[in-house]
Design an enzyme around this catalytic site. Structure first.
Site, PDB file in Angstrom:
ATOM      1  N   LYS A 138       7.871   9.175 -12.134  1.00  0.00           N
ATOM      2  CA  LYS A 138       8.511  10.228 -11.338  1.00  0.00           C
ATOM      3  C   LYS A 138       9.234  11.249 -12.227  1.00  0.00           C
ATOM      4  O   LYS A 138       9.443  11.007 -13.422  1.00  0.00           O
ATOM      5  CB  LYS A 138       9.464   9.564 -10.339  1.00  0.00           C
ATOM      6  CG  LYS A 138       8.759   8.721  -9.266  1.00  0.00           C
ATOM      7  CD  LYS A 138       9.781   8.095  -8.315  1.00  0.00           C
ATOM      8  CE  LYS A 138       9.131   7.427  -7.123  1.00  0.00           C
ATOM      9  NZ  LYS A 138      10.180   6.890  -6.187  1.00  0.00           N
ATOM     10  N   PHE A 170      16.206  10.155   4.193  1.00  0.00           N
ATOM     11  CA  PHE A 170      16.078  10.553   2.784  1.00  0.00           C
ATOM     12  C   PHE A 170      14.832  11.395   2.503  1.00  0.00           C
ATOM     13  O   PHE A 170      14.613  11.834   1.378  1.00  0.00           O
ATOM     14  CB  PHE A 170      16.092   9.313   1.870  1.00  0.00           C
ATOM     15  CG  PHE A 170      15.005   8.301   2.150  1.00  0.00           C
ATOM     16  CD1 PHE A 170      13.719   8.459   1.636  1.00  0.00           C
ATOM     17  CD2 PHE A 170      15.269   7.171   2.914  1.00  0.00           C
ATOM     18  CE1 PHE A 170      12.717   7.532   1.883  1.00  0.00           C
ATOM     19  CE2 PHE A 170      14.265   6.223   3.170  1.00  0.00           C
ATOM     20  CZ  PHE A 170      12.993   6.413   2.648  1.00  0.00           C
ATOM     21  N   ARG A 218       4.279  -3.739  -8.855  1.00  0.00           N
ATOM     22  CA  ARG A 218       5.571  -3.674  -8.145  1.00  0.00           C
ATOM     23  C   ARG A 218       6.583  -4.618  -8.774  1.00  0.00           C
ATOM     24  O   ARG A 218       7.783  -4.333  -8.804  1.00  0.00           O
ATOM     25  CB  ARG A 218       5.384  -3.944  -6.652  1.00  0.00           C
ATOM     26  CG  ARG A 218       4.733  -2.761  -5.925  1.00  0.00           C
ATOM     27  CD  ARG A 218       4.960  -2.779  -4.429  1.00  0.00           C
ATOM     28  NE  ARG A 218       6.344  -2.580  -4.064  1.00  0.00           N
ATOM     29  CZ  ARG A 218       6.853  -1.414  -3.643  1.00  0.00           C
ATOM     30  NH1 ARG A 218       6.101  -0.344  -3.538  1.00  0.00           N
ATOM     31  NH2 ARG A 218       8.126  -1.330  -3.300  1.00  0.00           N
ATOM     32  N   ARG A 227      12.893  -0.299 -13.144  1.00  0.00           N
ATOM     33  CA  ARG A 227      13.963   0.361 -12.399  1.00  0.00           C
ATOM     34  C   ARG A 227      15.342  -0.107 -12.857  1.00  0.00           C
ATOM     35  O   ARG A 227      16.274   0.690 -12.958  1.00  0.00           O
ATOM     36  CB  ARG A 227      13.752   0.156 -10.899  1.00  0.00           C
ATOM     37  CG  ARG A 227      12.660   1.108 -10.352  1.00  0.00           C
ATOM     38  CD  ARG A 227      12.171   0.720  -8.999  1.00  0.00           C
ATOM     39  NE  ARG A 227      11.410   1.786  -8.349  1.00  0.00           N
ATOM     40  CZ  ARG A 227      10.759   1.622  -7.195  1.00  0.00           C
ATOM     41  NH1 ARG A 227      10.754   0.450  -6.602  1.00  0.00           N
ATOM     42  NH2 ARG A 227      10.088   2.631  -6.669  1.00  0.00           N
ATOM     43  N   HIS A 234       6.753   4.846  -9.068  1.00  0.00           N
ATOM     44  CA  HIS A 234       6.190   4.535  -7.746  1.00  0.00           C
ATOM     45  C   HIS A 234       5.054   3.545  -7.906  1.00  0.00           C
ATOM     46  O   HIS A 234       4.307   3.601  -8.880  1.00  0.00           O
ATOM     47  CB  HIS A 234       5.631   5.802  -7.075  1.00  0.00           C
ATOM     48  CG  HIS A 234       4.790   5.501  -5.865  1.00  0.00           C
ATOM     49  ND1 HIS A 234       5.342   5.300  -4.616  1.00  0.00           N
ATOM     50  CD2 HIS A 234       3.448   5.311  -5.728  1.00  0.00           C
ATOM     51  CE1 HIS A 234       4.365   5.016  -3.763  1.00  0.00           C
ATOM     52  NE2 HIS A 234       3.204   5.020  -4.404  1.00  0.00           N
ATOM     53  N   GLU A 285      -3.755   6.279  -1.597  1.00  0.00           N
ATOM     54  CA  GLU A 285      -2.955   7.019  -2.580  1.00  0.00           C
ATOM     55  C   GLU A 285      -3.802   7.429  -3.792  1.00  0.00           C
ATOM     56  O   GLU A 285      -3.602   8.500  -4.368  1.00  0.00           O
ATOM     57  CB  GLU A 285      -1.746   6.191  -3.015  1.00  0.00           C
ATOM     58  CG  GLU A 285      -0.713   6.036  -1.902  1.00  0.00           C
ATOM     59  CD  GLU A 285       0.495   5.212  -2.310  1.00  0.00           C
ATOM     60  OE1 GLU A 285       1.445   5.142  -1.507  1.00  0.00           O
ATOM     61  OE2 GLU A 285       0.504   4.636  -3.417  1.00  0.00           O
TER      62      GLU A 285
HETATM   63  O1  CDP Z   1       9.203   3.281  -3.810  1.00  0.00           O
HETATM   64  P1  CDP Z   1       9.332   2.073  -2.927  1.00  0.00           P
HETATM   65  O2  CDP Z   1       8.031   1.681  -2.267  1.00  0.00           O
HETATM   66  O3  CDP Z   1       9.983   0.928  -3.650  1.00  0.00           O
HETATM   67  O4  CDP Z   1      10.382   2.459  -1.761  1.00  0.00           O
HETATM   68  P2  CDP Z   1      10.150   3.193  -0.354  1.00  0.00           P
HETATM   69  O5  CDP Z   1      10.979   2.489   0.643  1.00  0.00           O
HETATM   70  O6  CDP Z   1       8.691   3.330  -0.056  1.00  0.00           O
HETATM   71  O7  CDP Z   1      10.797   4.628  -0.565  1.00  0.00           O
HETATM   72  C1  CDP Z   1      10.105   5.633  -1.262  1.00  0.00           C
HETATM   73  C2  CDP Z   1      11.069   6.319  -2.200  1.00  0.00           C
HETATM   74  O8  CDP Z   1      12.070   7.003  -1.434  1.00  0.00           O
HETATM   75  C3  CDP Z   1      11.893   5.387  -3.098  1.00  0.00           C
HETATM   76  O9  CDP Z   1      11.182   4.957  -4.240  1.00  0.00           O
HETATM   77  C4  CDP Z   1      13.064   6.276  -3.453  1.00  0.00           C
HETATM   78  O10 CDP Z   1      12.708   7.241  -4.451  1.00  0.00           O
HETATM   79  C5  CDP Z   1      13.305   7.020  -2.136  1.00  0.00           C
HETATM   80  N1  CDP Z   1      14.336   6.386  -1.286  1.00  0.00           N
HETATM   81  C6  CDP Z   1      15.596   6.998  -1.179  1.00  0.00           C
HETATM   82  O11 CDP Z   1      15.835   8.034  -1.789  1.00  0.00           O
HETATM   83  N2  CDP Z   1      16.561   6.404  -0.384  1.00  0.00           N
HETATM   84  C7  CDP Z   1      16.310   5.289   0.306  1.00  0.00           C
HETATM   85  N3  CDP Z   1      17.266   4.744   1.073  1.00  0.00           N
HETATM   86  C8  CDP Z   1      15.050   4.670   0.209  1.00  0.00           C
HETATM   87  C9  CDP Z   1      14.080   5.247  -0.599  1.00  0.00           C
HETATM   88 MG    MG Z   2       6.896   2.626  -0.828  1.00  0.00          MG
END
Ligand code: CDP
Ligand code: MG
Length: 138
Positions: free
Chosen positions: A9, A57, A85, A102, A115, A126
Site C-alpha cells: 500500500k 472508513f 494473510r 503489519r 493487502h 482481485e
Molecule cells: O485488509 P484486511 O482484509 O485485513 O481488512 P478489511 O476489513 O478488508 O479492511 C480493508 C482495509 O480498510 C484495511 O486493510 C484498512 O486499510 C482499512 N480499514 C480501516 O481503515 N478501518 C477499519 N476499521 C477497518 C479497515
Molecule cells: Mg479485506
C-alpha cells in the site's frame, strides 16, 4: 497450487519498504508470479473496495489508497491465501502478532502497509481487477 493478490500500500511504498515486503514473501516460499506498480485513481480504489462501501472508513480508505503508487502482485503456492494473510498479520497492527508485516511495519489501522485477498474467490476477482498479464502456466 493456488494464487492470491497482494498489494503493497502507499504508506509502505512511500517509506521504501517494497523490497522488505517482497523479501518476506520470497523467504516464506511463496512465488511472485506477477508484479506491477500502479497509481490507483480514487474511482479505481472505490471499485476495488466496493465491498466496504457502506463502512464508515470507506471514503478515507479510498483517498489513502489513491494517495500514491502501490505495488500489486500475484503470489502462488499451496494455500497461498491463508499463508499470505498470516505473513501480513491482523488488520489492526496493534493486534497483529509479532513478526508479521503489519506488526513490524504498519503505521495505523488504515495505513497498514499490505493487502491480501480473503478467500480464493475474492483472489480470482482481485487478480482480474489488476490484469497483470501473468505468464502462462507451462
Ligand atoms: O485488509 P484486511 O482484509 O485485513 O481488512 P478489511 O476489513 O478488508 O479492511 C480493508 C482495509 O480498510 C484495511 O486493510 C484498512 O486499510 C482499512 N480499514 C480501516 O481503515 N478501518 C477499519 N476499521 C477497518 C479497515
Ligand atoms: Mg479485506
Amino acid at each position: 497450487m493456488d494464487r492470491t493478490l497482494m498489494m503493497i500500500k502507499p504508506d509502505a511504498v512511500r517509506r521504501n519498504l517494497v523490497g522488505e515486503v517482497l523479501r518476506r514473501v520470497e523467504n516464506a516460499g511463496l512465488k511472485i508470479v506477477g508484479l506491477r506498480m500502479v497509481h490507483l485513481s480514487i474511482e479505481d480504489a472505490q471499485e476495488f473496495y466496493r465491498v466496504h462501501a457502506e463502512r464508515p472508513f470507506y471514503a478515507s480508505l479510498c483517498k489513502y489508497m489513491s494517495s500514491g503508487p502501490i505495488v500489486a502482485g500475484v503470489l502462488e503456492g499451496e494455500d497461498s491465501v491463508r499463508r499470505w494473510r498470516e505473513l501480513m498479520g491482523a488488520t489492526n497492527p496493534a493486534e497483529a502478532a509479532p513478526g508479521t508485516i503489519r506488526k513490524d511495519l504498519a503505521v495505523s489501522l488504515e495505513e497498514n502497509s499490505v493487502h491480501g485477498s480473503d478467500a480464493r474467490e475474492t483472489a480470482d476477482q482481485e487478480i482480474r481487477f489488476f490484469d497483470l498479464k501473468l505468464p502462462l502456466r507451462g
